[in-house]
Design a protein around this motif. Structure first.
Motif, PDB file in Angstrom:
ATOM      1  N   SER A   2      23.297 -58.483  11.913  1.00 47.95           N
ATOM      2  CA  SER A   2      22.975 -57.742  10.699  1.00 47.95           C
ATOM      3  C   SER A   2      22.332 -56.409  11.038  1.00 47.95           C
ATOM      4  O   SER A   2      21.279 -56.343  11.655  1.00 47.95           O
ATOM      5  N   ARG A   3      22.990 -55.346  10.632  1.00 46.96           N
ATOM      6  CA  ARG A   3      22.414 -54.026  10.828  1.00 46.96           C
ATOM      7  C   ARG A   3      21.558 -53.628   9.637  1.00 46.96           C
ATOM      8  O   ARG A   3      20.622 -52.870   9.778  1.00 46.96           O
ATOM      9  N   ILE A   4      21.907 -54.133   8.463  1.00 43.29           N
ATOM     10  CA  ILE A   4      21.126 -53.818   7.266  1.00 43.29           C
ATOM     11  C   ILE A   4      19.754 -54.466   7.353  1.00 43.29           C
ATOM     12  O   ILE A   4      18.744 -53.871   7.012  1.00 43.29           O
ATOM     13  N   GLY A   5      19.702 -55.703   7.802  1.00 45.41           N
ATOM     14  CA  GLY A   5      18.441 -56.437   7.883  1.00 45.41           C
ATOM     15  C   GLY A   5      17.440 -55.813   8.831  1.00 45.41           C
ATOM     16  O   GLY A   5      16.233 -55.953   8.659  1.00 45.41           O
ATOM     17  N   LEU A  52      11.602 -56.905   8.103  1.00 45.93           N
ATOM     18  CA  LEU A  52      11.997 -58.302   8.049  1.00 45.93           C
ATOM     19  C   LEU A  52      12.555 -58.724   9.405  1.00 45.93           C
ATOM     20  O   LEU A  52      13.354 -58.001   9.993  1.00 45.93           O
ATOM     21  N   THR A  53      12.113 -59.880   9.876  1.00 44.42           N
ATOM     22  CA  THR A  53      12.623 -60.417  11.133  1.00 44.42           C
ATOM     23  C   THR A  53      13.058 -61.858  10.928  1.00 44.42           C
ATOM     24  O   THR A  53      12.523 -62.565  10.078  1.00 44.42           O
ATOM     25  N   LYS A  54      14.026 -62.282  11.743  1.00 49.04           N
ATOM     26  CA  LYS A  54      14.516 -63.660  11.667  1.00 49.04           C
ATOM     27  C   LYS A  54      13.657 -64.540  12.559  1.00 49.04           C
ATOM     28  O   LYS A  54      13.293 -64.146  13.665  1.00 49.04           O
ATOM     29  N   LYS A  55      13.319 -65.751  12.085  1.00 47.82           N
ATOM     30  CA  LYS A  55      12.575 -66.702  12.905  1.00 47.82           C
ATOM     31  C   LYS A  55      13.510 -67.434  13.858  1.00 47.82           C
ATOM     32  O   LYS A  55      13.124 -67.764  14.970  1.00 47.82           O
ATOM     33  N   LYS A  56      14.741 -67.695  13.418  1.00 46.70           N
ATOM     34  CA  LYS A  56      15.745 -68.369  14.235  1.00 46.70           C
ATOM     35  C   LYS A  56      17.000 -67.512  14.250  1.00 46.70           C
ATOM     36  O   LYS A  56      17.207 -66.682  13.380  1.00 46.70           O
ATOM     37  N   THR A  57      17.841 -67.743  15.226  1.00 42.87           N
ATOM     38  CA  THR A  57      19.085 -66.974  15.300  1.00 42.87           C
ATOM     39  C   THR A  57      20.274 -67.856  14.904  1.00 42.87           C
ATOM     40  O   THR A  57      21.237 -67.988  15.641  1.00 42.87           O
ATOM     41  N   THR A  58      20.201 -68.439  13.734  1.00 41.58           N
ATOM     42  CA  THR A  58      21.315 -69.227  13.214  1.00 41.58           C
ATOM     43  C   THR A  58      22.174 -68.344  12.321  1.00 41.58           C
ATOM     44  O   THR A  58      21.775 -67.246  11.937  1.00 41.58           O
ATOM     45  N   GLN A  59      23.355 -68.870  11.986  1.00 38.47           N
ATOM     46  CA  GLN A  59      24.257 -68.102  11.131  1.00 38.47           C
ATOM     47  C   GLN A  59      23.670 -67.929   9.730  1.00 38.47           C
ATOM     48  O   GLN A  59      23.807 -66.875   9.117  1.00 38.47           O
ATOM     49  N   LYS A  60      23.006 -68.955   9.215  1.00 39.91           N
ATOM     50  CA  LYS A  60      22.396 -68.873   7.887  1.00 39.91           C
ATOM     51  C   LYS A  60      21.281 -67.824   7.880  1.00 39.91           C
ATOM     52  O   LYS A  60      21.165 -67.031   6.949  1.00 39.91           O
ATOM     53  N   ALA A  61      20.443 -67.815   8.921  1.00 38.20           N
ATOM     54  CA  ALA A  61      19.371 -66.820   9.016  1.00 38.20           C
ATOM     55  C   ALA A  61      19.953 -65.420   9.104  1.00 38.20           C
ATOM     56  O   ALA A  61      19.408 -64.469   8.524  1.00 38.20           O
ATOM     57  N   HIS A  65      19.165 -62.586   6.268  1.00 37.86           N
ATOM     58  CA  HIS A  65      18.376 -61.463   6.766  1.00 37.86           C
ATOM     59  C   HIS A  65      18.729 -60.171   6.024  1.00 37.86           C
ATOM     60  O   HIS A  65      17.855 -59.502   5.459  1.00 37.86           O
ATOM     61  N   GLY A  66      20.007 -59.809   6.018  1.00 37.53           N
ATOM     62  CA  GLY A  66      20.439 -58.588   5.334  1.00 37.53           C
ATOM     63  C   GLY A  66      20.312 -58.691   3.831  1.00 37.53           C
ATOM     64  O   GLY A  66      19.954 -57.726   3.155  1.00 37.53           O
ATOM     65  N   LEU A  67      20.588 -59.879   3.281  1.00 38.07           N
ATOM     66  CA  LEU A  67      20.478 -60.090   1.842  1.00 38.07           C
ATOM     67  C   LEU A  67      19.045 -59.883   1.370  1.00 38.07           C
ATOM     68  O   LEU A  67      18.798 -59.183   0.385  1.00 38.07           O
ATOM     69  N   SER A  68      18.095 -60.458   2.076  1.00 38.12           N
ATOM     70  CA  SER A  68      16.685 -60.349   1.696  1.00 38.12           C
ATOM     71  C   SER A  68      16.218 -58.896   1.756  1.00 38.12           C
ATOM     72  O   SER A  68      15.507 -58.429   0.871  1.00 38.12           O
ATOM     73  N   SER A  70      18.063 -56.203   1.375  1.00 38.60           N
ATOM     74  CA  SER A  70      18.678 -55.477   0.269  1.00 38.60           C
ATOM     75  C   SER A  70      17.991 -55.785  -1.051  1.00 38.60           C
ATOM     76  O   SER A  70      17.765 -54.886  -1.867  1.00 38.60           O
ATOM     77  N   ILE A  71      17.647 -57.051  -1.282  1.00 38.62           N
ATOM     78  CA  ILE A  71      16.993 -57.434  -2.533  1.00 38.62           C
ATOM     79  C   ILE A  71      15.615 -56.781  -2.633  1.00 38.62           C
ATOM     80  O   ILE A  71      15.246 -56.242  -3.683  1.00 38.62           O
ATOM     81  N   ILE A  72      14.851 -56.792  -1.554  1.00 42.37           N
ATOM     82  CA  ILE A  72      13.506 -56.192  -1.568  1.00 42.37           C
ATOM     83  C   ILE A  72      13.609 -54.677  -1.758  1.00 42.37           C
ATOM     84  O   ILE A  72      12.837 -54.077  -2.515  1.00 42.37           O
ATOM     85  N   ASN A  73      14.587 -54.042  -1.108  1.00 41.82           N
ATOM     86  CA  ASN A  73      14.783 -52.602  -1.275  1.00 41.82           C
ATOM     87  C   ASN A  73      15.159 -52.268  -2.724  1.00 41.82           C
ATOM     88  O   ASN A  73      14.661 -51.297  -3.293  1.00 41.82           O
ATOM     89  N   ASN A  74      16.015 -53.092  -3.343  1.00 43.66           N
ATOM     90  CA  ASN A  74      16.390 -52.884  -4.740  1.00 43.66           C
ATOM     91  C   ASN A  74      15.206 -53.101  -5.674  1.00 43.66           C
ATOM     92  O   ASN A  74      15.100 -52.441  -6.708  1.00 43.66           O
ATOM     93  N   MET A  75      14.316 -54.023  -5.331  1.00 48.05           N
ATOM     94  CA  MET A  75      13.118 -54.241  -6.141  1.00 48.05           C
ATOM     95  C   MET A  75      12.238 -52.988  -6.128  1.00 48.05           C
ATOM     96  O   MET A  75      11.735 -52.559  -7.167  1.00 48.05           O
ATOM     97  N   ILE A  76      12.065 -52.395  -4.954  1.00 46.16           N
ATOM     98  CA  ILE A  76      11.233 -51.198  -4.826  1.00 46.16           C
ATOM     99  C   ILE A  76      11.867 -50.031  -5.588  1.00 46.16           C
ATOM    100  O   ILE A  76      11.180 -49.295  -6.296  1.00 46.16           O
ATOM    101  N   GLN A  77      13.187 -49.872  -5.482  1.00 51.96           N
ATOM    102  CA  GLN A  77      13.873 -48.819  -6.239  1.00 51.96           C
ATOM    103  C   GLN A  77      13.770 -49.069  -7.731  1.00 51.96           C
ATOM    104  O   GLN A  77      13.602 -48.138  -8.524  1.00 51.96           O
ATOM    105  N   GLY A  78      13.875 -50.325  -8.148  1.00 50.98           N
ATOM    106  CA  GLY A  78      13.850 -50.672  -9.564  1.00 50.98           C
ATOM    107  C   GLY A  78      12.519 -50.373 -10.227  1.00 50.98           C
ATOM    108  O   GLY A  78      12.480 -49.821 -11.326  1.00 50.98           O
TER     109      GLY A  78
END
Length: 178
Positions: A2-5, A52-61, A65-68, A70-78
Motif C-alpha cells: 500500500s502506497r496510500i497507507g 498509520l502503520t500495520k501491526k502485522k503484514t497480512t493481506q487483510k492488514a 491500511h490504505g482504506l483507514s 483514506s477515511i481519516i484523510n476524508n474526515m479531516i477534509q470534511g
C-alpha cells in the motif's frame, strides 16, 4: 504494497484530532466525525501529523491500511471544507423542489418521489433542475447523491433523467438511425 497507507496526514491548524488506541475523533468548524480503526492498524500522532502503520503484514492488514488512511484523510477534509455533489435533472416536465428539509422529485412517474436526507446532510435546489448535496461525511453525501440519481437514472436514447453535474451519458442511436 500500500502506497496510500504510507502517506502521512497533515492536520490543519483549525482541526483538533483526539486518538484513543483504535478510536479517532476529528473536530473542526463544520462538525465532528469519529472512526474506529481496525486492530491491525496502529495510529501515531505527533506535531500535527498522523501516521498509520500495520501491526502485522497480512493481506487483510494490507487492504485496511490504505482504506483507514483514506477515511481519516476524508474526515479531516470534511470537517474543514466539507463535501458537495451536484446533480442535474434533464427532461421535459422534470423538476424538483424542497418541502422543509425533504426533497420532492417530479420526474415522469404518476406520483412525486419524496427523499428525506439524514440530519447532517443539506440539500438545496436551484432553478428546479439543479440539486446540491453537501455535508461533512463524504460517504453519506455520495450515498444520498446515488440514491437520488437511482430514482430516474439517465437513459441512453434521449438523455432524460437525473445525472451528476459533469457526467456524460453515452447516447445510442434509435430505430431511425439504421
Amino acid at each position: 504494497m500500500s502506497r496510500i497507507g504510507r502517506k502521512e496526514i497533515i492536520i490543519p491548524d483549525n482541526i483538533e484530532v483526539i486518538t484513543n488506541q483504535h478510536e479517532i475523533l476529528v473536530k473542526g468548524k463544520k462538525g465532528e466525525l469519529s472512526y474506529s480503526v481496525s486492530e491491525l492498524i496502529q495510529i501515531e500522532t505527533h506535531n500535527k501529523i498522523i501516521k498509520l502503520t500495520k501491526k502485522k503484514t497480512t493481506q487483510k492488514a494490507q487492504a485496511i491500511h490504505g482504506l483507514s488512511r483514506s477515511i481519516i484523510n476524508n474526515m479531516i477534509q470534511g470537517v474543514s471544507k466539507g463535501f458537495e455533489k451536484k446533480l442535474v435533472i434533464q427532461g421535459v416536465g422534470y423538476r424538483s423542489q424542497m418541502e422543509g428539509k425533504n426533497l420532492i422529485l417530479n420526474i415522469g412517474y404518476s406520483h412525486s418521489v419524496k427523499i428525506e436526507p439524514p440530519k447532517d446532510i443539506n440539500i438545496a435546489v436551484k432553478n428546479n433542475t439543479n440539486i446540491s448535496i453537501s455535508g461533512v461525511n463524504k460517504e453519506k453525501v455520495g450515498q444520498i447523491a446515488a440514491t437520488i440519481r437511482s430514482v430516474r437514472p439517465p437513459e441512453p436514447y434521449k438523455g432524460k433523467g437525473i445525472r451528476y453535474e459533469n457526467e456524460t451519458v453515452k447516447r445510442k442511436v434509435g430505430k431511425a438511425g439504421k
